[in-house]
Write a protein that holds these residues in place. Structure first.
Motif, PDB file in Angstrom:
ATOM      1  N   SER A  44      44.575  25.477   2.973  1.00  0.00           N
ATOM      2  CA  SER A  44      43.474  26.499   2.491  1.00  0.00           C
ATOM      3  C   SER A  44      43.950  28.054   2.790  1.00  0.00           C
ATOM      4  O   SER A  44      43.892  29.079   2.171  1.00  0.00           O
ATOM      5  CB  SER A  44      42.146  26.662   3.310  1.00  0.00           C
ATOM      6  OG  SER A  44      41.547  25.366   3.067  1.00  0.00           O
ATOM      7  N   GLN A  88      37.083  25.834  -0.959  1.00  0.00           N
ATOM      8  CA  GLN A  88      36.642  24.687  -0.509  1.00  0.00           C
ATOM      9  C   GLN A  88      35.269  24.875  -0.072  1.00  0.00           C
ATOM     10  O   GLN A  88      34.556  23.826  -0.097  1.00  0.00           O
ATOM     11  CB  GLN A  88      37.532  24.511   0.790  1.00  0.00           C
ATOM     12  CG  GLN A  88      37.228  23.183   1.758  1.00  0.00           C
ATOM     13  CD  GLN A  88      38.226  23.188   2.810  1.00  0.00           C
ATOM     14  OE1 GLN A  88      39.010  23.890   3.018  1.00  0.00           O
ATOM     15  NE2 GLN A  88      37.888  22.242   3.553  1.00  0.00           N
ATOM     16  N   ASP A 173      40.730  23.761  -3.919  1.00  0.00           N
ATOM     17  CA  ASP A 173      40.855  23.220  -2.585  1.00  0.00           C
ATOM     18  C   ASP A 173      39.738  22.233  -2.179  1.00  0.00           C
ATOM     19  O   ASP A 173      38.703  22.729  -2.157  1.00  0.00           O
ATOM     20  CB  ASP A 173      40.805  24.825  -1.708  1.00  0.00           C
ATOM     21  CG  ASP A 173      40.900  24.484  -0.195  1.00  0.00           C
ATOM     22  OD1 ASP A 173      41.363  23.331   0.208  1.00  0.00           O
ATOM     23  OD2 ASP A 173      41.246  25.476   0.410  1.00  0.00           O
ATOM     24  N   GLU A 174      40.163  21.144  -2.035  1.00  0.00           N
ATOM     25  CA  GLU A 174      39.209  20.128  -1.745  1.00  0.00           C
ATOM     26  C   GLU A 174      38.042  20.086  -2.558  1.00  0.00           C
ATOM     27  O   GLU A 174      36.876  19.932  -2.290  1.00  0.00           O
ATOM     28  CB  GLU A 174      38.718  20.019  -0.263  1.00  0.00           C
ATOM     29  CG  GLU A 174      40.092  19.979   0.495  1.00  0.00           C
ATOM     30  CD  GLU A 174      39.436  19.550   2.120  1.00  0.00           C
ATOM     31  OE1 GLU A 174      38.435  18.993   2.392  1.00  0.00           O
ATOM     32  OE2 GLU A 174      40.306  19.977   3.010  1.00  0.00           O
TER      33      GLU A 174
HETATM   34 MG    MG Z   1      41.385  23.715   4.169  1.00  0.00          MG
END
Ligand code: MG
Ligand code: ATP
Lengths: 252, 440
Positions: A44, A88, A173-174
């Motif tokens: 991240s 995220q 991100d995720e």
């Molecule tokens: Mg992360």
């Protein structure tokens, strides 16, 4: 021809602590890269530094985007030039209607690029189409940005923005965290629809499953602030089998 | 000798602002007696200062220093300048009543009569010896306050509005205060009676003709809303940047009454808006919201006192302050729930957004509850814009100022929701947008 994104020997500190210790990554147009790695390895952080989040101190290395020094640009300039980060943890912004936000953001980007602003009907038509393809009801767009959205809805809203802004670099991100199986497929379809020879994706994930939907050209393993291994999509399968333990030593 | 000075420690000079003006103040006999008594009260109290609890954060001895001399009645040149202001007002389609430097200006006002609405001037009523109770026009029973007394002593004019029983006038009533004289004070007082079952929208604007500087607007509004009445009350304070605006509203609500108030302060150097609300009948609801948009060295104080004197009433107060540079926002909200006022539901939420390190906000919500079966709550927060929200917006392409503007609009938006009339809400939103645009 220069790479779309060129991260060279990037060193980043947060509050006096070095998090990225010389990270390099090259992403060309048309490619999909997956980044995997244990919690806290700096995935991240990398995405935030590319997007321009304040609070990170770059102590070494450089980031070039389309050959330009990305680190010199404000976050909004980066967005206008085609950098997009699907967060995220997307934030909630009460009192700012999603529609208002989308229109303001899209027109700000277009204005920065010297393009004409969208008229309201054109804009509405475009949003409706994209929302429908992602199974996002119109009612959600009338609410405050992400306010009262479930975890999965927030992630879909990120994909919606990506589709709307048509960036040339998408960092996810995720995106798969918090999505149920159907939502994951819908979101992944949305992402795949954006794959093109002019656009690149960097997909950060912990799970091989997402990569079944969004099939990467390259897989990188991050550990302790560095890329410790790169390979093809089979590397993700390997990781699923053996975990990260083998890389922890290498990074140390 | 400086005739303008009111220094309560110096009795001689203090009286001058009144003595000098006395012959020009309308109303003889009992009216003059009430004025004298009110002025005596003011002299005894003096300009409010920080040791007076209600004025703790707004020390007028420091901020105002003195009461400016009474403005002269407007001449043709003043009216011409005021006219330019009238044509540039944001509020359209209202029944407009204009007060220039504290004097009603029929030339600039709508004189066509609206069905169910009667308008008279305070001056005419004070001067009309046939009205036995004319001196009552200057009396208030609700609050004891030096600035209310000063206003009663000095009031030159204002409008007295009656909205007849069950009337629903098609247009809002718009009282426009225009200052054209620098370094002078206008004292106005208006009385508004909305009879049982009537609906009315009252708007008050405070503005100045171009180039008017260092003036003072002292105003009082006394409002009664009868049983079943529905009253919207909007205030827009857009005074010149170095002006003072000291205003009081005294509001009495009947039974099953709806009262929705919204105050927007964006102008003035020193502003105080104090509103005293009394719930006099059951099943009544009041929304008392406000927004202050302050920068430079502005000081704006909103002080609310709500008296829940009877059972089964509800009230909701939402106040937002956006404070930039070295400006100072004050919010004091006091809810008194009297022993009989069971089933009261009173809420108050005040939030201040500080946009600079020197900006200051004092929030003081207070509850005094003497009934046991009530629901009351209050909260206060002070903080900066949320960095993570700002970054999210910037990562989506919004330049810094635009991202801030969007968040600030959202912040004040909640307080503006109580403005039921969409056109008026748009006026408030447009004022906020102008303020934000001026930040550059
Ligand atoms: Mg992360
Ligand atoms: N603002 C901050 N202050 C202090 N440490 C930070 C800050 N932000 C990140 N870190 C630290 O940097 C390291 C990398 O964090 P980062 O969020 O980049 O990891 P990640 O790889 O994304 O992890 P995950 O898989 O859990 O999302 C962690 O040890 C984290 O605690």
């Amino acid at each position: 021809m220069s790479a779309l994104l060129e991260v060279r020997n990037l060193q980043v500190r947060v509050e006096e602590r070095e998090i990225l210790h010389g990270l390099s990554l090259t992403v060309n147009k048309g490619e999909v890269h997956a980044i995997m790695g244990p919690n806290g390895s700096g995935k991240s952080t990398l995405s935030h530094v590319v997007a321009g989040k304040p609070g990170y101190e770059v102590t070494g290395g450089e980031i070039l985007f389309k050959g330009e020094d990305l680190l010199k640009m404000d976050p909004d300039e980066r967005a206008a030039k085609g950098v997009f980060l699907a967060f995220q943890y997307p934030v909630e912004i009460p009192g700012v209607a999603t529609m208002t936000f989308l229109r303001t953001a899209l027109n700000a980007q277009r204005k920065a690029r010297g393009e004409s602003e969208y008229s309201t009907p054109d804009f509405l038509k475009k949003v409706r189409e994209v929302a429908a393809s992602l199974n996002i009801p119109q009612e959600m767009l009338r609410r405050g940005v992400n306010v009262g959205f479930s975890g999965g809805e927030k992630k879909r809203n990120e994909v919606l923005q990506m589709a709307l802004f048509e960036p040339s670099l998408c960092i996810l991100d995720e995106m798969d965290s918090g999505l149920d199986i159907d939502a994951l497929r819908i979101a992944a379809d949305g992402v795949n629809a954006l794959r093109s020879s002019e656009r690149a994706m960097v997909v950060i994930t912990h799970y091989q499953r997402l990569l079944n939907y969004i099939v990467p050209d390259f897989v990188h393993v991050m550990s302790k602030g560095r890329v410790v291994k790169s390979g093809g999509k089979e590397l993700a399968l390997e990781l699923e089998e053996s975990g990260y333990a083998q890389f922890e030593d290498q990074a140390a | 000798m400086n005739l303008a000075l009111v220094k309560p420690t110096m009795d001689g000079a203090a009286s001058d602002v009144f003595t000098v003006a006395r012959d020009r103040l309308p109303g003889k006999g009992p009216v003059a007696e009430v004025r004298q008594a009110a002025f005596d009260d003011f002299i005894q109290k003096g300009l409010p200062h920080r040791r007076i609890e209600e004025w703790k954060y707004t020390d007028l001895r420091v901020l105002l220093r003195e009461v400016a001399p009474l403005a002269a009645a407007p001449d043709q040149a003043a009216l011409d300048r005021a006219k330019e202001v009238v044509t540039s007002l944001d509020v359209n389609g209202a029944h407009r009543l204009v007060l220039v430097d504290g004097t009603f200006a029929p030339q600039l006002s709508d004189t066509t009569s609206e069905s169910g609405v009667t308008v008279q001037t305070l001056r005419a009523m004070l001067e009309n010896a046939d009205i036995a109770a004319r001196a009552d026009l200057l009396r208030t029973s609700v609050a004891s306050d030096a600035m209310i007394s000063l206003n009663a002593a000095m009031a030159t004019d204002g409008v007295v509005i009656d909205v007849a029983e069950n009337a629903a006038p098609g247009k809002p009533i718009h009282i426009v205060h225009i200052a054209t004289q620098s370094k002078a004070a206008a004292f106005t007082r208006s009385l508004v009676k909305v009879a049982n079952g009537a609906r009315a929208t009252l708007i008050e604007s405070f503005v100045a003709a171009d180039g008017t500087a260092g003036y003072q607007a002292h105003d009082s509004v006394v409002l009664w809303a009868g049983n079943g009445a529905d009253v919207q009350h909007i205030r827009l304070v857009e005074d010149a940047r170095d002006a003072a605006n000291i205003a009081t509203a005294i509001v009495t609500l009947g039974e099953r009454t709806q009262y929705r108030a919204f105050n927007l302060t964006s102008g003035g150097a020193v502003c105080r808006y104090q509103a005293f609300l009394r719930f006099g009948g059951q099943n009544t609801h009041a929304d008392v919201n406000g927004v202050s948009l302050l920068n430079g060295r502005q000081h704006a104080d909103t002080t609310l006192v709500l008296d829940h004197a009877v059972p089964h009433c509800t009230s909701n107060e939402v106040f937002r302050a956006v404070v930039d540079d070295s400006a100072h926002s004050v919010f004091q909200g006091r809810i008194n729930v009297h022993p009989d006022a069971q089933k009261t539901d009173a809420r108050m939420m005040t939030r201040a957004l500080l946009l600079s390190d020197e900006a200051e906000a004092d929030n003081k919500p207070e509850l005094e509850i003497f009934a046991d079966d009530v629901q009351c709550g209050h909260g206060a927060t002070t903080g900066a814009l949320d960095d993570s929200l700002l970054f999210y917006l910037r990562a989506r392409g919004l330049p810094e100022k635009e991202a801030q503007a969007l968040l600030i609009q959202a912040f004040v938006g909640e307080a503006m929701e109580s403005i039921a009339d969409e056109a008026l809400r748009d006026v408030a939103i447009a004022t906020a947008e102008r303020w934000l645009a001026a930040r550059g």
